[in-house]
Design a protein around this motif. Structure first.
Motif: not given
Length: 236
Positions: A124-132, A180-189, A229-235
């Motif tokens: 469902e998350r992947a569908k929302k990202i694709q639409k956006a 969007q929807g994916r967890v990103l670590s502090r290191k990645q950011i 882990v880090g942060y994620r922006i929710s959909i």
């Protein structure tokens, strides 16, 4: 569930693989399986999947190496959600799995109802990202509802209101919206926003996130802290 959804299960333990196949097939999904990394590699070259359920410790090629390979931008599965399912339960392994590119992480043993729920959520998350992304096809413009980020003008707006962000806050928001929807670590950011003229210490990421949340108002509430882990922006 849509019968056109196609999933690949990569799992070397036959009993678990068969049970996964049984439970996900009951959800009206097309399920393909691979018992080792080499078989998975061959299938991933030839087919496009909507989701990949990946064990870490598999023969031939490890699940972690496969995820790293999948996440290369030229790969056909580059944006395909990956659910990593493994017996490796220590925090360092979980962080490594997510940093490598897994979208979610489940530890064995697990409940199959939870597996179904995780799979449904990722699809469902992947569908929302694709639409956006289809709404704003330009890679220079990222959006989430009324929140828009223009990489050309370096401007962020919510509706008609312009939001004043620092360079680091802008880059951080860019990465969060793009993933969007994916967890990103502090290191990645940190790696993303750090450049020749910008040096960012790991813990200052938390300070930037706090400031970003305040400036974005209601949209700031959608930036989730994933403990350890880090942060994620929710959909939504």
């Amino acid at each position: 569930m849509d019968s056109t959804v196609k999933i690949l299960i990569v799992e070397d333990e036959k009993d678990i693989r068969d049970l996964m196949h049984f439970h996900l097939s009951k959800q009206n999904m097309k399920v393909d399986v691979a018992e080792d990394g080499k078989t998975a590699y061959d299938k991933l070259l030839k087919n496009k999947y909507d989701l990949i359920v990946m064990d870490w410790m598999i023969p031939e090629v490890s699940g972690l190496d496969l995820v790293s390979w999948i996440r290369k931008k030229e790969h056909i599965q580059y944006k395909t959600p990956v659910l990593m399912v493994t017996a490796k339960s220590d925090p360092d392994s979980i962080v490594l799995g997510l940093e490598t590119g897994a979208d979610d992480y489940m530890v064995k043993p697990f409940d199959f109802n939870v597996l179904r729920a995780r799979v449904k959520n990722l699809l469902e998350r992947a569908k929302k990202i694709q639409k956006a992304q289809q709404k704003h096809k330009s890679p220079r413009l990222l959006s989430m509802g009324e929140l828009a980020l223009n990489k050309d003008s370096h401007e962020v707006t919510i509706g008609e209101k312009t939001i004043d962000l620092t360079y680091s806050e802008f880059r951080m928001l860019e990465m969060l919206i793009f993933n969007q929807g994916r967890v990103l670590s502090r290191k990645q950011i940190t790696s993303f926003i750090q450049g020749e003229d910008v040096i960012v210490a790991g813990r200052t990421i938390d300070t930037h996130i706090s400031s970003l949340r305040k400036k974005l108002g209601a949209y700031g509430d959608r930036i989730e802290t994933i403990r350890g882990v880090g942060y994620r922006i929710s959909i939504q």
